[in-house]
Motif scaffolding. Structure first.
Motif: not given
Length: 143
Positions: A66-95
């Motif tokens: 996302g568009f934050t001054p210090r974006p958070h990263n996931c640990d080695k057991k996780h990967e950053c993805q658009d939240d599938p629980r939310l309705p369809p949107n442009c997700g991280m592509a739109c910050d």
């Protein structure tokens, strides 16, 4: 006139889907969706039959990207993805921040109709598979 009606109903349905997170609950009004719970707005009034609350997802995942001054990263057991629980949107592509999804998340749904373990819910995998458009075996992930 018909086109205006169709566009109006589409706009209302999208607004309704996006308003589920944080929507009011408590006071014996409409319950939260199955994958959400009602959280009291006031910690001194936890009795939701008498006090207002708001809907939040039952399962929490760390925010990432996302568009934050210090974006958070996931640990080695996780990967950053658009939240599938939310309705369809442009997700991280739109910050819009994503969530840290476990790399070993269970597969669900699909042709076999696989169920999730207790406490997890099946969401579209956001993989481009469309069951309405030739994707007979579209599955999801358990979150």
């Amino acid at each position: 006139m018909l086109l205006k009606s169709v566009l109006l109903s589409l706009a209302i349905s999208l607004a309704t889907a996006q308003s589920e997170v944080g929507r009011p609950c408590g006071f014996k009004i409409a319950p939260c969706p199955f994958d959400m719970k009602c959280i009291a707005d006031n910690p001194y009034c936890p009795e939701l039959n008498k006090c207002p609350g708001h809907c939040e997802f039952k399962n929490k995942y760390a925010s990432c990207g996302g568009f934050t001054p210090r974006p958070h990263n996931c640990d080695k057991k996780h990967e950053c993805q658009d939240d599938p629980r939310l309705p369809p949107n442009c997700g991280m592509a739109c910050d819009i921040p994503g969530i840290c999804v476990p790399k070993d998340a269970h597969f669900c749904g699909g042709f076999l109709g696989l169920a999730c373990p207790d406490g997890l819910y099946c969401y579209d995998a956001l993989d481009g598979c469309d069951p309405e458009n030739g994707g007979a075996d579209c599955g999801g992930i358990c979150l």
